[in-house]
Design an enzyme around this catalytic site. Structure first.
Site, PDB file in Angstrom:
ATOM      1  N   THR A  11      -7.660   3.669  -7.824  1.00  0.00           N
ATOM      2  CA  THR A  11      -7.595   3.703  -6.356  1.00  0.00           C
ATOM      3  C   THR A  11      -6.923   4.978  -5.856  1.00  0.00           C
ATOM      4  O   THR A  11      -7.467   5.679  -4.999  1.00  0.00           O
ATOM      5  CB  THR A  11      -6.807   2.467  -5.848  1.00  0.00           C
ATOM      6  OG1 THR A  11      -7.399   1.319  -6.452  1.00  0.00           O
ATOM      7  CG2 THR A  11      -6.862   2.337  -4.354  1.00  0.00           C
ATOM      8  N   ILE A 131       4.752   7.277   3.472  1.00  0.00           N
ATOM      9  CA  ILE A 131       5.925   7.625   4.301  1.00  0.00           C
ATOM     10  C   ILE A 131       6.745   8.706   3.607  1.00  0.00           C
ATOM     11  O   ILE A 131       7.113   8.540   2.438  1.00  0.00           O
ATOM     12  CB  ILE A 131       6.847   6.395   4.510  1.00  0.00           C
ATOM     13  CG1 ILE A 131       6.060   5.197   5.034  1.00  0.00           C
ATOM     14  CG2 ILE A 131       8.005   6.732   5.421  1.00  0.00           C
ATOM     15  CD1 ILE A 131       6.873   3.911   5.063  1.00  0.00           C
ATOM     16  N   GLY A 182      -6.974  -8.193  -1.315  1.00  0.00           N
ATOM     17  CA  GLY A 182      -6.744  -7.023  -2.172  1.00  0.00           C
ATOM     18  C   GLY A 182      -5.340  -6.441  -2.029  1.00  0.00           C
ATOM     19  O   GLY A 182      -5.052  -5.381  -2.561  1.00  0.00           O
ATOM     20  N   GLU A 185      -2.023  -8.163  -6.418  1.00  0.00           N
ATOM     21  CA  GLU A 185      -2.838  -8.025  -7.625  1.00  0.00           C
ATOM     22  C   GLU A 185      -3.087  -9.388  -8.247  1.00  0.00           C
ATOM     23  O   GLU A 185      -2.435 -10.376  -7.901  1.00  0.00           O
ATOM     24  CB  GLU A 185      -2.115  -7.103  -8.598  1.00  0.00           C
ATOM     25  CG  GLU A 185      -2.077  -5.691  -8.043  1.00  0.00           C
ATOM     26  CD  GLU A 185      -1.432  -4.709  -8.983  1.00  0.00           C
ATOM     27  OE1 GLU A 185      -1.545  -4.905 -10.198  1.00  0.00           O
ATOM     28  OE2 GLU A 185      -0.829  -3.749  -8.482  1.00  0.00           O
ATOM     29  N   LYS A 200      11.837   1.029  -6.853  1.00  0.00           N
ATOM     30  CA  LYS A 200      11.862   1.962  -5.720  1.00  0.00           C
ATOM     31  C   LYS A 200      13.301   2.206  -5.242  1.00  0.00           C
ATOM     32  O   LYS A 200      13.679   3.345  -4.972  1.00  0.00           O
ATOM     33  CB  LYS A 200      10.982   1.432  -4.586  1.00  0.00           C
ATOM     34  CG  LYS A 200       9.488   1.511  -4.941  1.00  0.00           C
ATOM     35  CD  LYS A 200       8.633   0.754  -3.952  1.00  0.00           C
ATOM     36  CE  LYS A 200       7.150   0.911  -4.255  1.00  0.00           C
ATOM     37  NZ  LYS A 200       6.308  -0.020  -3.496  1.00  0.00           N
TER      38      LYS A 200
HETATM   39  N1  HSE Z   1       2.318  -3.087  -4.875  1.00  0.00           N
HETATM   40  C1  HSE Z   1       2.944  -2.095  -4.056  1.00  0.00           C
HETATM   41  C2  HSE Z   1       3.199  -2.665  -2.661  1.00  0.00           C
HETATM   42  C3  HSE Z   1       2.064  -0.877  -3.967  1.00  0.00           C
HETATM   43  O1  HSE Z   1       2.698  -3.755  -2.353  1.00  0.00           O
HETATM   44  O2  HSE Z   1       3.939  -2.089  -1.886  1.00  0.00           O
HETATM   45  C4  HSE Z   1       2.751   0.351  -3.463  1.00  0.00           C
HETATM   46  O3  HSE Z   1       3.784   0.761  -4.302  1.00  0.00           O
END
Ligand code: HSE
Length: 401
Positions: A11, A131, A182, A185, A200
């Site tokens: 993606t 961002i 979508g 996952e 993060k």
């Molecule tokens: N799975 C992550 C989210 C994707 O939903 O924010 C972006 O890091």
């Protein structure tokens, strides 16, 4: 033409290709010359598609081509991404990645290697999707001591919490909806258990402190235990439940945590809904700042990756220093941090609640009977844990911001 390569045509990788095509002219103007993707590394073939002529299956084809100056890593996961990225940096190529797992685990090492080779390792897309937050921390907010970073940094769980709030639905139903759209996952564990947000905030805290923060040290709770009944209580309190990833400077050092919180309407993150992300930053001289926008998805994430490509192309013979050493930062034990707690107990015995917790504020939620909901006074996590164990019939605990 500056030659580039993309590793991983999923993606985000295909989004990078798309952004480079859509904004070809403005990007070339900003860089001073065009960016051409020479190779795309992927296990698959794409017969009949224009991308096929760029496909290679062996990363060494890219390593060995001196013409390639910039490499994009959009494969995800630590291995083989780490091996490939390391080889690219060692070969004197700049690398940008959207891969938070790689950055959280190997960021310090790859930044040091890039410096040694006089190239750059950039990772704007690894936190907050499109961002800007990494570059602001690394270059715009350098006058400040950052005293707090609190973010909604996972779009999937924010979508789910928004949906549960709007529709009063149960967690499992909302998860199925998020998967159908979508957003979540097939295996949603990393998002719903808070592991994605944990990596993060580990990256953001490492940048703020300039030292390695191990994500394993961050206390992490996801949203899997949040129910439609909790949402009823939240509404009765005029609050919203959000999964927050936070890092705060205390007297003893930084304390970092990922957990659901009940936010009041006045909180800057209260109105951040759906798949949007936002990161609140408090600096000792800046005061407050907020970064808000599209935190996930193909083109927003690719936008951040391509911005890194542009930055690297503009500094093709130069390393831009990033302060993130491999020296481990010992975080303050989260059990020392203080909060108010919203608690649900499976009996209506107010005397028992008050005997243990003293002064509490009771909350009545529409249609909920046979239990008590209340908010405690401010106390440490350790104190709360011991009082909750003493009371014994706690069915839910959510921190109150
Ligand atoms: N799975 C992550 C989210 C994707 O939903 O924010 C972006 O890091």
């Amino acid at each position: 033409m500056i030659k580039a390569a993309i590793m991983g045509y999923g993606t985000i990788g295909s989004g990078v290709m798309e952004v480079l095509e859509i904004n070809q002219n403005s990007i070339a103007k900003r860089v001073g010359e065009g960016i051409e993707v020479k190779y795309v590394l992927d296990l698959r073939d794409f017969p009949g598609e224009p991308i096929q002529e760029k496909i290679v299956h062996d990363y060494k084809a890219i390593v060995e081509d001196e013409e390639v100056k910039i490499v994009v890593e959009t494969m995800g996961g630590v291995e083989p991404a780490y091996t490939f990225v390391k080889a690219m940096l060692e070969a004197g190529k700049h690398v940008t990645t959207s891969n938070k797992a790689l950055v959280a685990a190997k960021g310090a090492e790859l930044i040091a290697l890039a410096k040694e080779k006089n190239v750059n390792f950039m990772f704007e897309a690894s936190v907050g999707g499109g961002i800007p937050i990494i570059r602001p921390l690394n270059s715009c907010l350098t006058a400040d001591e950052i005293e707090e970073i609190t973010g909604i940094v996972n779009g999937t769980t924010n979508y789910m919490m928004t949906k549960m709030t709007e529709e009063g639905s149960e967690f499992d139903d909302v998860l199925k909806d998020a998967q159908a759209k979508g957003y979540a996952e097939k295996d949603p564990t990393a998002d719903i258990e808070g592991y994605d947000a944990c990596r993060k905030i580990a990256i953001l805290t490492s940048l703020v402190c300039g030292q390695q923060v191990d994500f394993e040290d961050i206390h992490t709770e996801g949203i899997t235990k949040i129910t439609a009944t909790d949402i009823k209580y939240a509404k009765a309190m005029g609050r919203a439940i959000k999964l927050l990833a936070s890092s705060k400077k205390t007297d003893g050092g930084y304390v970092a945590m990922v957990a659901p919180y009940l936010l009041p309407k006045t909180h800057p993150l209260y109105s951040v809904n759906d798949v949007f992300n936002a990161i609140f930053v408090h600096g000792n001289v800046l005061g407050d700042a907020m970064f808000y926008g599209s935190g996930a998805g193909k083109l927003p994430t690719a936008s951040a990756v391509v911005a890194d490509i542009v930055e690297m192309a503009k500094h093709i013979d130069m390393n831009i220093p990033v302060e993130w050493s491999s020296k481990k930062l010992e975080l303050v034990d989260y059990k020392k941090s203080v909060n108010k707690f919203f608690v649900r107990v499976s009996s209506e015995d107010k005397a028992a609640v008050e005997k243990v917790f003293g002064n509490v504020s009771y909350v009545a939620a529409e249609g909920v009977t046979g239990e008590l909901g209340f908010v405690t006074e401010t106390m440490t996590e350790a104190e709360f844990e011991s009082k909750a164990a003493e009371l014994g019939n706690v069915v839910q605990t959510i921190r109150v911001a």
